[in-house]
Each structure stands twice: as C-alpha cells, then as structure tokens.
Design a protein around this motif. Structure first.
Motif, PDB file in Angstrom:
ATOM      1  N   ALA A  50     -40.013  21.601  93.196  1.00  0.00           N
ATOM      2  CA  ALA A  50     -39.009  20.570  93.438  1.00  0.00           C
ATOM      3  C   ALA A  50     -39.535  19.178  93.111  1.00  0.00           C
ATOM      4  N   LYS A  51     -40.856  18.982  93.123  1.00  0.00           N
ATOM      5  CA  LYS A  51     -41.420  17.675  92.847  1.00  0.00           C
ATOM      6  C   LYS A  51     -41.897  17.548  91.406  1.00  0.00           C
ATOM      7  N   LYS A  52     -41.747  18.606  90.661  1.00  0.00           N
ATOM      8  CA  LYS A  52     -42.134  18.587  89.267  1.00  0.00           C
ATOM      9  C   LYS A  52     -40.929  18.313  88.390  1.00  0.00           C
ATOM     10  N   ARG A  53     -41.197  17.926  87.186  1.00  0.00           N
ATOM     11  CA  ARG A  53     -40.111  17.773  86.229  1.00  0.00           C
ATOM     12  C   ARG A  53     -39.532  19.142  85.926  1.00  0.00           C
ATOM     13  N   ALA A  54     -38.207  19.234  85.958  1.00  0.00           N
ATOM     14  CA  ALA A  54     -37.552  20.513  85.718  1.00  0.00           C
ATOM     15  C   ALA A  54     -37.851  21.002  84.308  1.00  0.00           C
ATOM     16  N   ARG A  55     -37.952  22.295  84.160  1.00  0.00           N
ATOM     17  CA  ARG A  55     -38.176  22.887  82.845  1.00  0.00           C
ATOM     18  C   ARG A  55     -36.986  22.567  81.936  1.00  0.00           C
ATOM     19  N   SER A  56     -37.251  22.279  80.700  1.00  0.00           N
ATOM     20  CA  SER A  56     -36.179  21.987  79.756  1.00  0.00           C
ATOM     21  C   SER A  56     -35.973  23.171  78.816  1.00  0.00           C
ATOM     22  N   TYR A  57     -34.756  23.326  78.361  1.00  0.00           N
ATOM     23  CA  TYR A  57     -34.387  24.382  77.430  1.00  0.00           C
ATOM     24  C   TYR A  57     -33.700  23.738  76.226  1.00  0.00           C
ATOM     25  N   ASP A  58     -33.921  24.286  75.064  1.00  0.00           N
ATOM     26  CA  ASP A  58     -33.288  23.777  73.855  1.00  0.00           C
ATOM     27  C   ASP A  58     -31.825  24.221  73.854  1.00  0.00           C
ATOM     28  N   PRO A  59     -30.877  23.295  73.978  1.00  0.00           N
ATOM     29  CA  PRO A  59     -29.464  23.689  74.091  1.00  0.00           C
ATOM     30  C   PRO A  59     -28.964  24.499  72.906  1.00  0.00           C
ATOM     31  N   ALA A  60     -29.376  24.142  71.698  1.00  0.00           N
ATOM     32  CA  ALA A  60     -28.916  24.873  70.514  1.00  0.00           C
ATOM     33  C   ALA A  60     -29.441  26.307  70.531  1.00  0.00           C
ATOM     34  N   LYS A  61     -30.707  26.480  70.915  1.00  0.00           N
ATOM     35  CA  LYS A  61     -31.275  27.827  70.967  1.00  0.00           C
ATOM     36  C   LYS A  61     -30.614  28.659  72.067  1.00  0.00           C
ATOM     37  N   ILE A  62     -30.272  28.031  73.176  1.00  0.00           N
ATOM     38  CA  ILE A  62     -29.617  28.768  74.259  1.00  0.00           C
ATOM     39  C   ILE A  62     -28.226  29.212  73.835  1.00  0.00           C
ATOM     40  N   ARG A  63     -27.481  28.351  73.157  1.00  0.00           N
ATOM     41  CA  ARG A  63     -26.155  28.753  72.680  1.00  0.00           C
ATOM     42  C   ARG A  63     -26.275  29.928  71.713  1.00  0.00           C
ATOM     43  N   THR A  64     -27.238  29.859  70.816  1.00  0.00           N
ATOM     44  CA  THR A  64     -27.453  30.950  69.876  1.00  0.00           C
ATOM     45  C   THR A  64     -27.842  32.232  70.605  1.00  0.00           C
ATOM     46  N   ALA A  65     -28.669  32.089  71.633  1.00  0.00           N
ATOM     47  CA  ALA A  65     -29.121  33.256  72.392  1.00  0.00           C
ATOM     48  C   ALA A  65     -27.972  33.924  73.132  1.00  0.00           C
ATOM     49  N   PRO A 109     -19.819  19.202  74.612  1.00  0.00           N
ATOM     50  CA  PRO A 109     -21.214  18.739  74.668  1.00  0.00           C
ATOM     51  C   PRO A 109     -21.965  19.366  75.830  1.00  0.00           C
ATOM     52  N   GLY A 110     -23.261  19.467  75.677  1.00  0.00           N
ATOM     53  CA  GLY A 110     -24.073  20.092  76.701  1.00  0.00           C
ATOM     54  C   GLY A 110     -24.105  19.350  78.013  1.00  0.00           C
ATOM     55  N   ASP A 111     -23.848  18.033  77.990  1.00  0.00           N
ATOM     56  CA  ASP A 111     -23.902  17.267  79.238  1.00  0.00           C
ATOM     57  C   ASP A 111     -22.574  17.262  79.988  1.00  0.00           C
ATOM     58  N   LEU A 163     -23.024  21.946  81.319  1.00  0.00           N
ATOM     59  CA  LEU A 163     -22.737  23.113  80.485  1.00  0.00           C
ATOM     60  C   LEU A 163     -24.027  23.680  79.909  1.00  0.00           C
ATOM     61  N   ALA A 164     -24.935  22.819  79.475  1.00  0.00           N
ATOM     62  CA  ALA A 164     -26.201  23.297  78.917  1.00  0.00           C
ATOM     63  C   ALA A 164     -26.952  24.163  79.927  1.00  0.00           C
ATOM     64  N   ASP A 165     -26.985  23.731  81.186  1.00  0.00           N
ATOM     65  CA  ASP A 165     -27.648  24.528  82.216  1.00  0.00           C
ATOM     66  C   ASP A 165     -26.868  25.795  82.532  1.00  0.00           C
ATOM     67  N   TYR A 166     -25.554  25.689  82.552  1.00  0.00           N
ATOM     68  CA  TYR A 166     -24.746  26.878  82.856  1.00  0.00           C
ATOM     69  C   TYR A 166     -24.970  27.965  81.814  1.00  0.00           C
ATOM     70  N   LEU A 167     -25.140  27.576  80.563  1.00  0.00           N
ATOM     71  CA  LEU A 167     -25.399  28.570  79.524  1.00  0.00           C
ATOM     72  C   LEU A 167     -26.753  29.249  79.716  1.00  0.00           C
ATOM     73  N   VAL A 168     -27.717  28.546  80.286  1.00  0.00           N
ATOM     74  CA  VAL A 168     -28.985  29.198  80.621  1.00  0.00           C
ATOM     75  C   VAL A 168     -28.748  30.305  81.648  1.00  0.00           C
TER      76      VAL A 168
END
Length: 264
Positions: A4-19, A126-128, A140-145
């Motif tokens: 919770a005190k760390k920076r959240a992991r990031s995901y590439d939105p384009a790669k997630i949509r493709t996945a 858009p992902g945001d 939306l970007a997170d929901y796709l994850v």
C-alpha cells in the motif's frame, strides 16, 4: 514496505487490450467446437457444467460494455490489488445470473454477441475513463487488467474440465493475472520477511517479520504461474501443492496456507 505504501504496479494498456482480445478469442474458438456432451460435462466449480462456465466467461467480458454504458463516476475508489478480494459477497447473485444466461442461448450465439460488444467497448474509450463495477469504481485500463484474471482463471477451469481442449494462454494475459494475484497477496499480508517468486512474471515480498537486506531471503516460496493462480483462487490447496512438489517453501514464515485463497 507494505504494498500500500509502494507505487502501484503499472500495466501497458495497449498490451492488456490485446491480451483480453486474444484470450477471449482462444476461449471462443474452443467453446464453439464443443459437443452437447462436452457442454454437459461437470466442472470443479460446484454444480456448474461446462455450459454454465462458458456462459460465465461471456458475462465477465460483457461486463466491460455494461460498465461503459453507465454514467462515469467522479473518481476511482478501487485499486487493482484490492479487487481480487471483493467478489466473494456476490457469488450467489452471479450464480443465479449465469444459470439463466446459460439457458437463454447456445454458446456460439453468446460468444458472437460478446465478441461484437467487446470490440465496440474497446474501440474508442480512453484508458483513464472511470467505470463503475459491482465492487467499486476504477479506470477502464485497470478494469481490463481484471478481465485478464477472469479469462485466465476460467480458461484453466475449462482445461481442467475438458483436458483435450488444451486452450492456450496468451502470455500477456497470463502475466497480468499472475502479477495481480501476487500483488493482492502482498497487500493482504504486508511485510518483507517472505519472498514469493512466480517466475518469469512476479516476485513480491510479504508477511510481517525480520526484513532481509542482502543475499537470499530466509523465507522463500516459489512456484509456476498456473499453480500460483490455482492456489490464489482456491482451485488448489496449499498442502496438496506441497505434497505434490508443485510449490517449494523454505523458512519458518514460508507457510502461506492461512493466507490462501486470495480470490474465491
């Protein structure tokens, strides 16, 4: 340091949509080939047959379009690492909906409609863009994850029910699913005394206790992605995984049994 005190992991939105597209495509191809006898086969998910399981996957994908159809909330109030722990209270409602959905149409029709709706949902948004879900609002970007988790977990359920299907796993979808469930463990049991390794996709530290600063940590858990996903979602018991050498655990704080499953 707790997640919770760390920076959240990031995901590439384009790669997630493709996945998401790719994994849903793998499942669709397999499901549309099933015979009535295969659709009636039991699964490890209680009373669900393969027909109900297949319908549930379309529900999980269609949830993207349903979320985008609703007004956008003012802000996100749900983080990715929390999401896996939020679904259990809705299990009964989901079961009732899936039973009705499975009886409403043949799988080919459900998957055809879901594919069209998914493409419409992903075309321009858009992902945001903030979307409301039954467990909270997130981008939306997170929901796709989260959809990669639904797709990978239930692909594994289908492969368990009908091993001959051998539905493939998109690498990006498998990686995202593995990482999200690992991060959820680190959030559930914050600390740095135990290192959980799921090569090649994830390494997290968790569990309170002495923190190691160099060299090999004193408490290490290691397994491969699908085994981790089964442990994290209650498909595989911790002791069974140990007995079958599907997971290695060394150190007095390497017993994760009380922390599993993460998502049920």
């Amino acid at each position: 340091m707790p997640l919770a005190k760390k920076r959240a992991r990031s995901y590439d939105p384009a790669k997630i949509r493709t996945a998401v597209r790719a994994q849903f495509g793998h499942v669709r191809t397999a499901v549309e080939s099933l015979t009535p006898e295969q659709l009636a086969a039991p699964t490890r998910l209680g009373e669900w047959t393969v027909r109900e399981l297949a319908a549930h996957i379309t529900m999980a994908v269609n949830a993207v379009g349903r979320a985008l159809d609703a007004p956008a909330p003012a802000k996100a109030d749900l983080t990715l690492a929390v999401w896996p722990t939020t679904s259990a209270p809705y299990a009964q409602d989901i079961d009732a909906y899936v039973t009705e959905l499975a009886a409403s149409a043949e799988p080919a029709a459900l998957y055809g409609e879901a594919a069209v709706r998914l493409e419409q949902a992903l075309a321009d948004e858009p992902g945001d863009r903030i979307v409301a879900t039954r467990t909270g609002a997130l981008t939306l970007a997170d929901y796709l994850v989260t959809r990669t988790v639904e797709l990978v977990v239930h692909t594994d359920d289908l492969n368990d029910a009908l091993p001959a299907l051998a539905i493939p796993y998109d690498r990006q979808a498998l990686a995202a699913c593995t990482r999200l469930l690992a991060d959820a463990l680190a959030l559930k049991a914050p600390g740095a005394s135990t290192e959980v390794r799921v090569p090649p996709f994830a390494v997290v530290q968790c569990v309170e206790g002495p923190r190691h600063t160099r060299g090999t940590p004193p408490n290490v858990v290691e397994t491969e992605p699908l085994t981790w996903i089964r442990l994290a979602t209650g498909r595989l018991a911790w002791q069974t995984a140990l007995d079958d050498a599907q997971v290695s655990a060394s150190g007095e704080r390497a017993d994760l049994e009380s922390l599993l499953p993460i998502m049920a």
